[in-house]
Design an enzyme around this catalytic site. Structure first.
Site: not given
Length: 154
Positions: A52, A59
């Site tokens: 992120c 992620d």
């Protein structure tokens, strides 16, 4: 088939390190020895990771890339290293997914390419990103990507 279509490859068969960023990753390609036939190639990366850009938290996504090659095939080790280079790359889900697709489409100039980025939930919301170069070609078997809609996605 002869080995000369593979002679220019630098990464396959040798020790390689993960590129520090997607921009530094070197995609490689080989001539398609079956270029007179339309067929689908599928790559699945069920453990794709990026960061992120705001929090630095990891992620995770399940990527499915389908393409109908023309003159070129992507060399799979170079693709693996390219995708792995996102591990320390900060970008939103949409940017990661579309950047991968556009780079492959520009590099390979396939008849057709699509990507499904099935991102695991952050804050309870999965963000799925889909893109393709144009209409799906007629007369080619291209199966569903096989990733279920979110219900715990496991």
């Amino acid at each position: 088939m002869t080995d000369d279509i593979y002679s220019g490859l630098k990464q396959l068969g040798g020790a390689t390190t993960l590129p520090e960023s997607p921009d530094q990753a070197e995609l490689e390609r080989v001539r398609n020895p079956q270029a007179d036939v339309l067929y689908n190639v599928r790559f699945t990366a069920p453990e794709f990771t990026s960061l992120c850009p705001m929090t630095g938290q990891p992620d995770f996504a399940h990527l499915v890339i389908d393409y109908v090659p023309d003159a070129w095939l992507v060399e799979s080790k170079s693709l693996k290293l390219f995708l792995g280079a996102f591990r320390n790359h900060g970008a939103f889900h949409e940017d990661c997914t579309i950047s991968i697709a556009r780079r492959l489409a520009d590099f390979l100039t396939p008849h057709w390419l699509r990507i499904g980025g099935y991102w695991y939930p952050r804050g309870g919301i999965p963000i799925d990103v889909f893109w393709q170069t144009g209409p799906m070609p007629d007369g080619i078997w291209i199966p569903d990507q096989g990733v279920p809609p979110y219900r715990g996605r496991g």
